[in-house]
Enzyme design. Sequence first.
Site, PDB file in Angstrom:
ATOM      1  CG  HIS A  62      -1.994   1.011   1.217  1.00 21.79           C
ATOM      2  ND1 HIS A  62      -3.252   0.783   1.759  1.00 21.79           N
ATOM      3  CD2 HIS A  62      -2.041   2.273   0.729  1.00 21.79           C
ATOM      4  CE1 HIS A  62      -3.997   1.866   1.593  1.00 21.79           C
ATOM      5  NE2 HIS A  62      -3.284   2.790   0.992  1.00 21.79           N
ATOM      6  CG  HIS A  64      -1.264   6.354  -2.038  1.00 17.60           C
ATOM      7  ND1 HIS A  64      -2.327   5.938  -2.786  1.00 17.60           N
ATOM      8  CD2 HIS A  64      -1.566   6.038  -0.752  1.00 17.60           C
ATOM      9  CE1 HIS A  64      -3.241   5.402  -1.997  1.00 17.60           C
ATOM     10  NE2 HIS A  64      -2.796   5.446  -0.761  1.00 17.60           N
ATOM     11  CD  GLU A 136      -6.549   3.633   0.048  1.00 21.90           C
ATOM     12  OE1 GLU A 136      -5.519   4.143  -0.442  1.00 21.90           O
ATOM     13  OE2 GLU A 136      -6.790   3.645   1.270  1.00 21.90           O
ATOM     14  CG  ASN A 226      -5.673   4.756  10.469  1.00 23.72           C
ATOM     15  OD1 ASN A 226      -4.625   4.118  10.545  1.00 23.72           O
ATOM     16  ND2 ASN A 226      -5.954   5.740  11.292  1.00 23.72           N
ATOM     17  NE  ARG A 234     -23.349  -1.734  25.952  1.00 19.37           N
ATOM     18  CZ  ARG A 234     -22.805  -1.380  27.125  1.00 19.37           C
ATOM     19  NH1 ARG A 234     -22.433  -2.307  27.990  1.00 19.37           N
ATOM     20  NH2 ARG A 234     -22.645  -0.115  27.427  1.00 19.37           N
ATOM     21  CG  ASP A 255       2.274   6.834  10.995  1.00 25.31           C
ATOM     22  OD1 ASP A 255       1.475   6.356  11.825  1.00 25.31           O
ATOM     23  OD2 ASP A 255       1.952   7.710  10.166  1.00 25.31           O
ATOM     24  CG  ASP A 281      -2.044   5.069   3.255  1.00 26.59           C
ATOM     25  OD1 ASP A 281      -2.094   5.249   2.014  1.00 26.59           O
ATOM     26  OD2 ASP A 281      -2.982   5.372   4.020  1.00 26.59           O
ATOM     27  CG  LEU A 313      -4.286  11.540   9.974  1.00 24.91           C
ATOM     28  CD1 LEU A 313      -4.217  10.248  10.789  1.00 24.91           C
ATOM     29  CD2 LEU A 313      -2.908  12.179   9.865  1.00 24.91           C
ATOM     30  CB  ALA A 314      -4.222  13.108   3.199  1.00 28.86           C
TER      31      ALA A 314
HETATM   32 ZN   LIG Z   1      -3.861   4.676   0.914  1.00 30.53          ZN
END
Ligand SMILES: [Zn+2]
Length: 386
Positions: A62, A64, A136, A226, A234, A255, A281, A313-314
């Site tokens: 994963h 990018h 993704e 995430n 429950r 991280d 990621d 978060l990106a």
């Molecule tokens: Zn990603």
Amino acid sequence: MATALLAKRLFTPLQAIENAALLIDDGIITAVGPRDHLSLPPNARVIDFGDAVLAPGLIDIHIHGGAGHDVMEGADASLAAVERLMASHGVTSYCPTTVTAPIDATLRSLDAMGKATANVGAGDGSRARPLGIHLEGPFLSHVKRGVHPPALLQPASRELFDRMWQAAGGHVSVLTIAPEIEGALDLIAEASRRGICASLGHSDAELPQARAAIRAGARHATHTFNAMRSLDHRNPGLLGAVLTDNGVTADIIADGVHVDPTVVDLFVRAKGIDRSVLITDAISATGMPDGTYRLGELEVQVHNGRCESGGRLAGSVLTLDRAVRNIMQFASLNLQHAIRMATLNPAKVLGLEKRKGVLSVGADADIAVLSPAGEVIRTIVGGIVN
Ligand SMILES: [Zn+2]
């Protein structure tokens, strides 16, 4: 000509071998064992790494981008920059990962990434090599979309998936999908039939929906915790299924930003050392100074190791070798177990464990040479020792 590598320790990674030797011929491992047990060919080039550890090359399923480039740019120069950065961090194989983008742009990117995967050759040993694409998006939940643009998310559709698969020349390895969206179970079954790992993620699914997806063929989870419905004691939801089902492997971004180290420890206790997978990621900002970068078509601000877009978060600027060192600390693991989560375990997710993620006879000579603390000393891709 054969090459012999010598080192104090070697992790296959299931076994630890002391005073190890490993023979490479034509990019393939031809022998591995304690050096007194192996006879080195008389003309072999011998490289002694002393106190270092030989491990399989790391595999990131994963990622990018990095070094200022996004894999969706598709150009060979962009991929080369990302792949060189990865190799400098011990990574020898990876899955270039898309984000949700307009369909035409996505198809163009998939075409380029598919060709790069198909045409991968021995290279010069300086670049990590693509194994297949990780999709993704766009089949994600609106509720847990993260930074994926809401207007571009789609119901799960075999027809659209097939267009993407065709554009990629069939080189799709992983499909992240929210099991609760319309059409998801059918698409999970279809992806599984094509040998693609259907991975649960970007999801607000309830427990029964998650279990139905696993019955349909889903067998992995994407950046656990995430972009997932929170675990409630429950109402355990998707996480309840992911963390307790032994038929499901799961990955995590170690991280220290995306998931608290204590929860990373909890994750490893739940999934065990054989079902936990480390990913980065990582986005284009990885290996670059703070500033403004791109993730697909999004603008991302990077400050002190945090990547944000619109307050969310990106992605990350994590590297996989650091994830290995982090998880040793977060979950009190030894180097051998931590390495397994970035080598054999991701290879199994892709069904490639005979050839990748292992140091065994017949496997590709993709090797990370590490210090005993897990720092990268050298990366060997396809048996080429630079
Ligand atoms: Zn990603």
